[in-house]
Structures are given as structure tokens and as C-alpha cells.
Design a protein around this motif. Structure first.
Motif: not given
Length: 308
Positions: A236-253
Motif C-alpha cells: 500500500w505504501n510502496w505503490c503510493q510513493g514509488n509506483v504512483y508517485g503520490i504523497e504517502v501520508s504527506g511524505m514527498d517521495i
């Protein structure tokens, strides 16, 4: 209460781990232990990894994170896991695996199910937002794909630590003293409060974090362990941040396979704004349905257990 006796009356095998403790901890002390492990354990490891990797402390307050920054921050969660393991082994006198990592012949199935469900549940609000013009998506970034896969290692450490602490340890120690309902509510509240300090957090974001805590609590109870929920949380976290490029609970990856962001004039209520898709009302609807299904799955498993 011995282990065999407790397993006959427990509403889930997951909760039996605490009965292997010779000196069990109560819920209030357990909460103090959890907070201490997060603050002390994570800080100690961060003090080693940040200078070693050349990472600025600014990542702790919402700065953009490259791959090295992300790995250093995520791997620092291992300090919390390590301290909790020492407490479980040294004070409670029970194996660390009793927190929810029981031997199981179908561990691979649990891990795969957790990963697949995470991708499906996350993709629904993302795809709906893209199709409705609320989110814009870039072309696939082939050059960053390898680095994005490496970043998965960091999320394994971070997400698994959160599952061990909440759905594992806190649920166990709370159940022993206060019962099942209190155990589910307590871990959900603690999980939500811990995320309340994240950057750009919103009311809807906190509601969705609470729903995630409930989904994963009933999932872990139905499974009888933490394998599936750990896989879900990691993916869930990895797909948000490193796959989709969406902030993860506010984290800008920054290391991402795609770059999905709000379109001009988009509504934060639908996209989640700067908190990410976890702050979207579409995610609320998906998680509410998932919570209902998790409760049904647990009740069916409980009925089957009692019929044996």
C-alpha cells in the motif's frame, strides 16, 4: 492460563501470543513501551544512518526525499522493532515470533493476498480520479524503475514495524486485560494518533488512517497472524510513493515509476491534496467497504473455529 487452554477460548490465534509470556505487560505499560521504542529505537538508528548516508534531518519535517533519504528514514524503523524485540524477549520472556509471526504452511498465500488486495484497493480511487480528470499521470519512468524497486526494502522495514507494534503487540497486551473490543479500538486510536503528526494531515486523512487500522485489525484476527497485513501495508505504501508517485501520508517521495498529481482545479476532497490519496473521500468509500468485508471474514472464521 496455559497456552493450549488459551487457544481453545481465544477469538483468534493471533491473540494467543501474549499467553506465552512469563511476565506479560499490560496495555498502559505496553503503550509506553511502544512510544519509547519508536522515539528511542528509531532515533538511535537514524543518528547512525543519516550521517552515514549523508541525509539531512529535513526529511523528518516533510522535505522531498530521494532514494537514499527514503531508505535511511524507513530503515530507521528497525530500531523500534529491535527494542520491542528486546522487551518481549527480556522482560516478557517469550519468543518475538509470538507477536504474530506463527509458522504457517500458507505464508506465501497470505503475503500474496495482502499485496494484491493493497494494489486493488489503492488503484480504485487513483484510477477514478484519473478518469474523471482530477489527477494527471505522466508516462512510465523506465529509468527510475530499478531504484523504485529497491525502495521496497525500506517500506518492508517501516510498514512491518507499524504492524508489529499495533496489530501485533498492542492488540495482544490490550486483549489480555480489557478484552477484544478494547484491543481493536486501542490499536486503531494509537495508529491514528501516530499518523496525526505527519505533514499536511487532514481530517479525512485521519479518518482513512483509522479505517485502515480497523481493516487490518479484523484481517489479522481472521488470519490469526500478521503475514497478510504486513504485506498489505508494505505494498500500500510502496505503490503510493514509488509506483504512483503520490504523497504517502504527506511524505514527498521522488523516486517513482509514475508521477501522478492533482490536475489544475482539482478538488482536494477527491485527490487527497498534499496528504496524498489517503486523504480522499474516494479512499474513504473503498476502505469502508473493505472494513465491512474484513468484519464479515472474521466473523465467518470465528464461527468456523467455534464449530470445531
Amino acid at each position: 492460563m496455559d497456552t493450549l487452554q488459551s487457544e481453545r477460548v481465544l477469538p483468534s490465534p493471533l491473540l494467543g501470543g501474549i499467553y506465552r509470556a512469563r511476565r506479560p505487560t499490560g496495555p498502559i505499560v505496553g503503550l509506553v513501551v511502544v512510544v519509547a521504542c519508536l522515539l528511542v529505537g528509531q532515533s538511535v538508528v537514524a543518528l547512525v544512518l543519516f550521517p552515514l548516508f549523508g541525509v539531512s534531518p529535513d526529511v523528518l519535517v516533510g522535505a522531498s526525499m530521494g532514494l537514499v533519504d527514503q531508505l535511511a528514514l524507513m530503515l530507521s524503523f528497525l530500531g523500534a522493532t529491535g527494542l520491542l524485540a528486546l522487551w518481549i524477549w527480556g522482560k516478557e520472556r517469550r519468543p518475538f515470533g509470538s507477536v504474530g509471526f506463527f509458522p504457517a504452511p500458507r505464508v506465501g498465500i497470505h503475503l500474496l493476498l495482502g499485496a494484491v488486495v493493497a494494489v486493488v484497493l489503492l488503484s480504485v480511487p487513483v484510477v477514478v480520479n484519473i478518469l474523471s480528470g482530477q489527477l494527471d499521470a505522466s508516462a512510465f519512468r523506465t529509468a527510475q524503475a530499478g531504484a523504485a524497486v529497491v525502495a521496497l526494502v525500506g517500506f518492508i522495514a517501516q510498514a512491518s514495524t507499524e504492524e508489529i507494534i499495533t496489530r501485533g503487540y498492542l492488540m495482544q497486551v490490550t486483549y489480555r486485560k480489557w478484552g477484544l473490543t478494547a484491543a481493536i479500538v486501542f490499536q486503531a486510536v494509537v495508529f491514528t494518533v501516530l499518523h496525526g503528526v505527519n505533514t499536511n494531515v487532514s481530517a479525512i486523512g485521519l479518518l482513512n488512517i483509522l479505517l485502515i487500522a480497523l481493516v487490518l485489525a479484523f484481517w489479522a484476527l481472521a488470519e490469526g497472524g500478521l503475514w497478510g497485513v504486513c504485506a498489505f501495508h508494505v505494498v500500500w505504501n510502496w505503490c503510493q510513493g514509488n509506483v504512483y508517485g503520490i504523497e504517502v501520508s504527506g511524505m514527498d517521495i521522488q523516486t517513482t515509476m509514475l508521477d501522478i498529481s492533482g490536475a489544475p482545479g482539482s478538488a482536494d476532497l477527491l485527490t487527497g491534496g498534499r496528504f496524498g490519496i489517503e486523504g480522499s473521500l474516494l479512499t474513504t468509500a473503498v476502505l469502508a467497504l473493505a472494513a465491512a468485508l474484513a468484519v464479515i471474514a472474521y466473523r465467518r472464521k470465528l464461527t468456523a473455529m467455534r464449530a470445531r
